[in-house]
Scaffold this motif. Structure first.
Motif, mmCIF file in Angstrom:
data_model
loop_
_atom_site.group_PDB
_atom_site.id
_atom_site.type_symbol
_atom_site.label_atom_id
_atom_site.label_comp_id
_atom_site.label_asym_id
_atom_site.label_seq_id
_atom_site.Cartn_x
_atom_site.Cartn_y
_atom_site.Cartn_z
ATOM 1 N N GLU A 72 -0.883 -7.590 -0.376
ATOM 2 C CA GLU A 72 -2.174 -8.062 0.118
ATOM 3 C C GLU A 72 -2.404 -7.813 1.604
ATOM 4 O OE1 GLU A 72 -0.419 -10.998 -2.928
ATOM 5 O OE2 GLU A 72 0.260 -9.875 -1.162
ATOM 6 N N ARG A 115 -2.976 -20.718 4.488
ATOM 7 C CA ARG A 115 -3.109 -21.572 3.307
ATOM 8 C C ARG A 115 -1.772 -22.249 3.048
ATOM 9 N NH1 ARG A 115 -7.031 -20.050 -0.361
ATOM 10 N NH2 ARG A 115 -6.472 -22.018 -1.396
ATOM 11 N N GLU A 117 -1.570 -24.812 0.293
ATOM 12 C CA GLU A 117 -1.539 -25.391 -1.046
ATOM 13 C C GLU A 117 -0.501 -24.666 -1.915
ATOM 14 O OE1 GLU A 117 -5.939 -24.894 0.222
ATOM 15 O OE2 GLU A 117 -4.013 -23.839 0.438
ATOM 16 N N TRP A 118 0.216 -25.406 -2.740
ATOM 17 C CA TRP A 118 1.300 -24.819 -3.526
ATOM 18 C C TRP A 118 0.816 -23.661 -4.392
ATOM 19 C CZ3 TRP A 118 1.505 -24.518 -8.848
ATOM 20 C CH2 TRP A 118 0.565 -25.286 -9.561
ATOM 21 N N ASP A 119 -0.416 -23.793 -4.940
ATOM 22 C CA ASP A 119 -0.916 -22.743 -5.831
ATOM 23 C C ASP A 119 -1.553 -21.587 -5.072
ATOM 24 O OD1 ASP A 119 -2.965 -24.424 -5.000
ATOM 25 O OD2 ASP A 119 -4.014 -24.410 -6.914
ATOM 26 N N ALA A 120 -1.687 -21.720 -3.729
ATOM 27 C CA ALA A 120 -2.190 -20.613 -2.908
ATOM 28 C C ALA A 120 -1.045 -19.752 -2.401
ATOM 29 C CB ALA A 120 -2.993 -21.145 -1.733
ATOM 30 N N PRO A 122 1.666 -18.198 -4.178
ATOM 31 C CA PRO A 122 1.763 -19.356 -5.065
ATOM 32 C C PRO A 122 3.216 -19.712 -5.390
ATOM 33 C CG PRO A 122 1.410 -17.387 -6.372
ATOM 34 C CD PRO A 122 1.493 -16.932 -4.924
ATOM 35 N N ASN A 146 0.793 -19.099 3.151
ATOM 36 C CA ASN A 146 0.166 -17.832 2.781
ATOM 37 C C ASN A 146 -0.751 -17.415 3.918
ATOM 38 O OD1 ASN A 146 -1.606 -15.781 1.667
ATOM 39 N ND2 ASN A 146 -0.800 -16.347 -0.334
ATOM 40 N N PRO A 150 2.414 -14.090 0.820
ATOM 41 C CA PRO A 150 3.198 -15.331 0.774
ATOM 42 C C PRO A 150 4.494 -15.270 1.566
ATOM 43 C CG PRO A 150 3.545 -14.058 -1.228
ATOM 44 C CD PRO A 150 2.535 -13.294 -0.409
#
Length: 269
Positions: A72, A115, A117-120, A122, A146, A150
């Protein structure tokens, strides 16, 4: 087909850059990218960069690690492309839109917002990313951030003493990280400086990692270990990272064009 390239690096983190803005290239397979990235039989690089036209940005930057996998973001590559463009530019990446600006100290890059958040990230399941209740050997309770891609960050007494060549691939491929992970080990020098080593997913140990420097600086700031602007010392040299009150990260550092050349694509297909 004869293809022209530019070889560049940011603090030793090196890239093969193909410019397809005016003339489209054939689709390059992962096998071709791996062959060109090989330091013995190819040109050699950590990341393989393809520039393409974009309707809402100066350019689109596609980033492939040396193993052929597309990723990314790459902060050092962003500085290199900023140098290549030679003026303030917006660059579209799979991790979002970033801005590069030439400065006396090199190229400044607005890397966007981190970011947490755990799901960001991920992660495979929910947990506190500020102090993750996990560990590998002596590395434990990391932070996860992230910054377009990540990262997991461990703060240790001496980052140079960590056998990152052994632990890096183990952590990178742990099932906790469904998209794999970049592994950072850092030591606090003082309130304005960090030392950092990075194991990059799909690459291995690198001399510098721009997104790793950003993620590590933000993680240290989140824990209150350093000020909101810090110098991150990597094996290849220093980067200045600032995390503004607007929640955006700015990375500033050098980039270099090494040489230009060309190759026959059929020889690497």
């Amino acid at each position: 087909m004869r293809v022209h390239f530019t070889k560049m690096h940011g603090l030793g983190n090196d890239f093969i850059v193909l410019d397809a803005r005016d003339k489209a290239l054939p689709v390059l397979s992962g096998e071709t990218i791996r062959a060109l990235s090989d330091r013995t039989l190819g040109i050699g690089c950590d990341q393989f960069i393809i520039l393409e036209p974009h309707t809402e940005a100066t350019v689109r930057m596609r980033i492939f690690n040396a193993d052929g996998g597309e990723v990314e973001a790459c902060g050092n590559a962003a500085r290199a492309i900023g140098l290549l463009l030679g003026e303030t530019a917006t660059i579209a990446t799979a991790g979002g839109l970033i801005t590069t600006t030439p400065q006396l100290g090199g190229i400044a890059v607005d890397m966007g917002e981190p970011r947490f958040e755990w799901d960001a990230i991920p992660l495979a399941y929910p947990m506190d990313t500020a102090a993750m209740p996990v560990g590998w050997d002596l590395l434990e309770k990391p932070l996860a951030v992230n910054v377009g891609n990540p990262h997991v960050i461990f703060f240790v007494e001496d980052c140079n003493a960590v056998p990152l060549d052994a632990l890096g691939p183990q952590i990178e491929t742990d099932p906790l990280f469904p998209e794999r992970i970049n592994v950072n080990v850092a030591s606090v020098v003082d309130r304005k400086a960090l030392r950092l080593r990075v194991w990059e997913r799909g690459v291995g140990l690198t001399r510098a990692c721009g997104t790793g420097a950003c993620a590590t600086a933000v993680a240290a700031m989140r824990r209150g270990l350093v000020e909101r602007e810090v110098i991150v010392h990597l094996p290849g040299g220093p980067l200045t990272i600032a995390w503004g009150e607007d929640n955006r990260i700015t990375m500033t550092g050098p980039a270099t064009e090494s040489f230009r050349g060309s190759f026959e694509l059929d020889e690497y297909a």
